[in-house]
Design a protein around this motif. Structure first.
Motif, PDB file in Angstrom:
ATOM      1  N   LEU A  31      -6.426  -3.225  -3.756  1.00 56.09           N
ATOM      2  CA  LEU A  31      -6.213  -2.628  -2.229  1.00 56.09           C
ATOM      3  C   LEU A  31      -5.574  -1.291  -2.347  1.00 56.09           C
ATOM      4  N   ASN A  32      -4.576  -1.013  -3.069  1.00 55.70           N
ATOM      5  CA  ASN A  32      -3.864   0.062  -3.292  1.00 55.70           C
ATOM      6  C   ASN A  32      -4.937   1.089  -3.550  1.00 55.70           C
ATOM      7  N   ARG A  33      -5.872   0.878  -4.626  1.00 54.28           N
ATOM      8  CA  ARG A  33      -6.795   1.898  -5.030  1.00 54.28           C
ATOM      9  C   ARG A  33      -7.707   2.388  -3.792  1.00 54.28           C
ATOM     10  N   TYR A  38      -9.296   6.497   0.024  1.00 54.70           N
ATOM     11  CA  TYR A  38      -9.755   6.736   1.400  1.00 54.70           C
ATOM     12  C   TYR A  38      -8.779   8.276   1.927  1.00 54.70           C
ATOM     13  N   LEU A  39      -7.592   8.149   1.421  1.00 48.39           N
ATOM     14  CA  LEU A  39      -6.896   9.180   1.631  1.00 48.39           C
ATOM     15  C   LEU A  39      -7.198  10.502   1.078  1.00 48.39           C
ATOM     16  N   ALA A  55       3.017   3.480  -4.339  1.00 47.17           N
ATOM     17  CA  ALA A  55       2.430   2.451  -5.094  1.00 47.17           C
ATOM     18  C   ALA A  55       2.449   2.500  -6.465  1.00 47.17           C
ATOM     19  N   ASN A  56       2.977   3.812  -7.146  1.00 49.32           N
ATOM     20  CA  ASN A  56       3.012   3.945  -8.409  1.00 49.32           C
ATOM     21  C   ASN A  56       1.822   4.000  -8.833  1.00 49.32           C
ATOM     22  N   LEU A  57       0.807   4.707  -8.217  1.00 54.13           N
ATOM     23  CA  LEU A  57      -0.485   4.632  -8.628  1.00 54.13           C
ATOM     24  C   LEU A  57      -0.784   6.305  -9.047  1.00 54.13           C
ATOM     25  N   THR A  58      -1.544   6.321 -10.146  1.00 52.28           N
ATOM     26  CA  THR A  58      -1.873   7.553 -10.551  1.00 52.28           C
ATOM     27  C   THR A  58      -3.227   8.208  -9.825  1.00 52.28           C
ATOM     28  N   VAL A 194     -16.271   7.303   0.949  1.00 48.98           N
ATOM     29  CA  VAL A 194     -15.056   6.353   0.861  1.00 48.98           C
ATOM     30  C   VAL A 194     -15.436   5.099   0.559  1.00 48.98           C
ATOM     31  N   LYS A 195     -14.895   4.241  -0.515  1.00 52.61           N
ATOM     32  CA  LYS A 195     -15.578   3.194  -0.993  1.00 52.61           C
ATOM     33  C   LYS A 195     -15.208   1.836   0.051  1.00 52.61           C
ATOM     34  N   LEU A 196     -14.270   1.933   1.051  1.00 50.51           N
ATOM     35  CA  LEU A 196     -14.175   1.166   1.933  1.00 50.51           C
ATOM     36  C   LEU A 196     -15.363   0.994   2.965  1.00 50.51           C
TER      37      LEU A 196
END
Length: 223
Positions: A31-33, A38-39, A55-58, A194-196
């Protein structure tokens, strides 16, 4: 001779549907990805930076490239094609070198801006020197060039036929900006869409397919 009848549809009750939906496990990381995707694609640099930390996401791309894309898009939306081309080349000169269709559409947009501002002499010279040689190389380019030059045959947009006057609409600038944005994302090995959005299209297709075989609660159906 009797015609074959379709088998009756299976009815999936609300309770059963809800149970099946809750059995589907989606990780928070996935979900975070989706949110990050999107952003990044929509160009929300500050939000992407903040979300990446929370989210500690690269991030999938360098944040500076997001700002560069947005500056290019803004330049095209205000009709400053030359500035946009310069910024694209600063970001990655191979984008235009390896995409003749994109470069032609940028040049076409520049021609449109000349015509929009009544710079007819500049428009004619630019079309002859820059676009006509490319039109000779491609029937598609030639058709687009002829359509653009047809704008010169009308005194005002109020008398210009719709298929031609559309070139002067804000939507044309947005179309060109979207094409450039997609090319930049592709050069960064990032998805163009956007993947969404892709997931929603897949959801719509899945519902349409399932509807031929079953009755079930559709997403967003509040009845």
């Amino acid at each position: 001779m009797s015609t074959p009848t379709s088998p009756p549809k299976v009815r999936i009750r609300d309770e059963e549907w809800d149970r099946r939906m809750h059995e589907v496990q989606v990780s928070k990381t996935d979900l975070n990805r989706l949110i990050m995707d999107y952003l990044v694609i929509e160009g929300y640099k500050s939000a992407a930076e903040e979300f990446s930390q929370e989210a500690n996401l690269t991030p999938p791309v360098d944040f500076e490239s997001i700002e560069s894309r947005m500056n290019i898009r803004e330049a095209l939306q205000r009709g400053d094609v030359e500035d946009a081309i310069t910024r694209v080349n600063d970001l990655n000169p191979e984008i235009l070198d390896t995409n003749p269709a994109l470069y032609f559409h940028l040049q076409q947009q520049k021609l449109i801006e000349f015509i929009r501002h009544g710079r007819i002499a500049d428009a004619l010279q630019f079309a002859q020197e820059e676009l006509a040689p490319r039109g000779e190389e491609s029937p598609e380019f030639l058709t687009e060039l002829e359509r653009t030059m047809a704008l010169l045959a009308f005194e005002s947009t109020s008398t210009t036929p719709t298929p031609i006057s559309d070139l002067l609409s804000p939507a044309q600038r947005l179309k060109t900006a979207g094409e450039v944005n997609a090319a930049i994302l592709e050069s960064l090995s990032q998805g163009k869409e956007v993947k969404l959005v892709s997931l929603l299209k897949l959801l719509s297709w899945g519902e349409t397919t399932l509807e031929t075989r079953a009755e079930f609660p559709k997403v967003g159906n509040t009845e």
